[in-house]
Design an enzyme around this catalytic site. Sequence first.
Site, PDB file in Angstrom:
ATOM      1  N   GLY A  79      64.911   8.915  36.771  1.00  0.00           N
ATOM      2  CA  GLY A  79      64.717   7.527  36.379  1.00  0.00           C
ATOM      3  C   GLY A  79      66.021   6.765  36.398  1.00  0.00           C
ATOM      4  N   GLY A 102      67.849   3.753  34.196  1.00  0.00           N
ATOM      5  CA  GLY A 102      67.757   2.945  32.989  1.00  0.00           C
ATOM      6  C   GLY A 102      68.989   2.096  32.818  1.00  0.00           C
ATOM      7  N   LYS A 144      72.544  12.646  32.946  1.00  0.00           N
ATOM      8  CA  LYS A 144      72.619  11.189  32.951  1.00  0.00           C
ATOM      9  C   LYS A 144      73.991  10.787  33.458  1.00  0.00           C
ATOM     10  CE  LYS A 144      71.030   9.453  29.306  1.00  0.00           C
ATOM     11  NZ  LYS A 144      69.949   8.593  28.870  1.00  0.00           N
ATOM     12  N   ASP A 194      68.470   1.805  19.832  1.00  0.00           N
ATOM     13  CA  ASP A 194      67.628   1.470  20.984  1.00  0.00           C
ATOM     14  C   ASP A 194      66.336   2.285  20.940  1.00  0.00           C
ATOM     15  OD1 ASP A 194      67.039  -0.016  23.207  1.00  0.00           O
ATOM     16  OD2 ASP A 194      68.009   1.372  24.611  1.00  0.00           O
TER      17      ASP A 194
END
Length: 673
Positions: free
Chosen positions: A362, A364, A384, A480
Amino acid sequence: MVAMLSKLLVSLLLIKLASSSSVDGHDFTYNGFRGVNLSLNGVAAITPDGLLRLTNTSLHQIGRAFYSVPVRFKNSSDGDPFSFSTTFVFAIVPAGDPDLSGHGIAFVISPLNNLPGAHPSQYLGLFNLTNNGNSSNHIVAVEFDTIINPEFNDINNNHVGIDINGLSSIKSSPASYFNNKNGEFNNISLKSGKPIQAWIEYSSIEKQLNITISPIDVLKPIRPLVSSIVNLSSDIFNEMYVGFSSSTGSMLTSHYILGWSFKINGQATPLNLSTLPILPQLPHQSEKKRMSEKKWMVLAIGLPLFIIFILIAISIGVYKVRKKIKFAEILEDWELEYGPQRFFYKDLFIATNGFSEKELLGVGGFGRVYRGVLPTSGIEVAVKKISHESRQGMKEFIAEIASIGRIRHKNLVRLLGYCRRKGELLLVYDFMPNGSLDKMIFDHSKSVLQWNNRFQIIKGVASGLVYLHEDWVQVVLHRDIKASNVLLDHDLNGMLGDFGLARLYDRGTDPQTTHIVGTFGYIAPELARTGKATMSTDVFAFGIFMLEVACGRRPISSRAMLVEEPILIDLVLECLKRETILEAADPKLGGDYVVEEMEMVLKLGLLCSHPLATSRPTIRQVVEILDGEDSIPELCPDSFDSSVFGVGHDEGFEDLVILFPSLDAQSFVSGGR
Ligand SMILES: *[C@@H]1O[C@H](CO)[C@@H](O)[C@H](O)[C@H]1NC(C)=O
Ligand SMILES: *[C@@H]1O[C@H](CO)[C@@H](O)[C@H](O)[C@H]1NC(C)=O
Ligand SMILES: *[C@@H]1O[C@H](CO)[C@@H](O)[C@H](O)[C@H]1NC(C)=O
Ligand SMILES: *[C@@H]1O[C@H](CO)[C@@H](O)[C@H](O)[C@H]1NC(C)=O
Ligand SMILES: *[C@@H]1O[C@H](CO)[C@@H](O)[C@H](O)[C@H]1NC(C)=O
């Protein structure tokens, strides 16, 4: 008339001078000059070895050698000269660089056994500037010239030419010899330092002068190099001296004659080449030659090896440098204490197949997330990749990452470690096979996530948040919280991810400007105002998250920007006011839920998202309510009247910087694809 008379006088004088020793039909042969009585001029000398050395290495010198007595070339002054033939072996030996050597050597037929007033260098000891080209010189010469003199129309710096009374040859050719075998002329260098044999033959009948040269190890070529019809009748007196002349200029050169044979009216006796004296090798020259031979040997063997070695070294070097650049990481001293949590970039690179698009889970707000399998342990991870420009606050951030890395909770995604590169930070997390929650709720193509799962997830995330807020050694604000940051493990347990990351963007900023970290729609009103994240702002976002999960709707639908559609919190509030709160429940569930739980979650969601921070419960209270240990306080819908937007609008929304504005922001840590 006067000239004729004077010429006659000179010839008579010469005849008289030479008559005592002049010879008819003369011939001589010298295979070396030891003990030979020659008439030597200038620096010329006969070496003990029997070499006739015309010049040595001194500069601007003339060296000449004549047969000691004049030779009778004709019997009457107006007649044609006899045929003659001569052969000799000469060598022009440069002391240094052959390209910087000279001058040449000449076979000469001269009225005198000395040429007073003649100049060295390009004049070859034959002429001077004033008398060059004068027919009164009575000099017939064959030059072996190693210097190009444009004033004499020289063809090149390595030629053979016929000179009559001057240095502008009547005919010349580049030095070469006819190869009897293949019928071609082969070039030869006059100043190579090697012995060269020359033949000069004049035929009285044909008036033809032929000049032939060749290396001494080659038989006499059948074709001459230079051939010319010449009328020598007026140039050659009855008796003439024959010999050689050479000169040096500003360059170190030695001129040698190794052997010489001459005959009038017949073929000169061939030289016995094997008995000729050996040319001396100048000490430094032989040394140099040996050196250069050695050098060539070394080069011949060494160079290919050296090149191969260099190529190998270069390729290894390039490979290493490329590998180093490819896998370069930054490690500073202060990071050493985080050693166990540091990953090698190389391992992460291998784990993710070089961060291949196929492994991309993904994209982000923080960066791209890749799936990977660690090469050593075989553990599945999510990597990440966060681009991070400034080093500012990195130390503190890493410290926090390291600290966060020690957090272990069943509802928190485990941070396994990190890796730092220039402008890039890589975080390694546990891989979550079921991806992020938002996809399960909002993706209509997927099967509907049942209520019991949703309720479990809410409870799980809440307990994770309690751990961060209250149970960990320090308070960790998430900042978040949203459905896309909640990941699902094998058993569909909710795992809160990305905690603490927002700090990365919160550092080093000017306290005057408000940078808000969070996602639009989840930001508490006071956070928008002050920019200060608190546990309460986390609770606000958690409230929105609960509503999201219960209603199956985004907090602010992407369509809301275009059409007038109530934001989620207002919608639920409307239902609460109408006392039909269950109408807000996700229609996709089809009424398949525990009513008490649904009602509790919706009300709790509203309570947590209360515009007034003081009205919100703590996350621990939320957990207690969810667990049924506490009851939900009575909600007064009117207390919500200062809406989220109402509060925000007039108070400095201009300063608001939303770092993660995408409503469709995908999971950071993992997500099914
Ligand atoms: C060399 O030859 C010349 C001329 O014939 C003569 O005068 C002289 O004496 C000779 N020298 C020797 C050393 O024989
Ligand atoms: C060259 O010859 C001259 C005269 O014979 C002599 O004086 C000089 O030393 C010689 N030079 C060399 C380098 O042999
Ligand atoms: C040139 O040579 C001639 C004859 O050898 C001589 O008379 C004359 O002086 C020389 N000229 C110069 C400039 O040396
Ligand atoms: C021989 O020498 C001539 C004149 O210098 C040159 O033009 C020619 O290319 C040379 N030939 C070879 C094979 O070196
Ligand atoms: C050669 O030249 C002379 C004058 O210099 C002339 O008398 C004679 O005829 C010439 N010989 C030939 C064969 O041309």
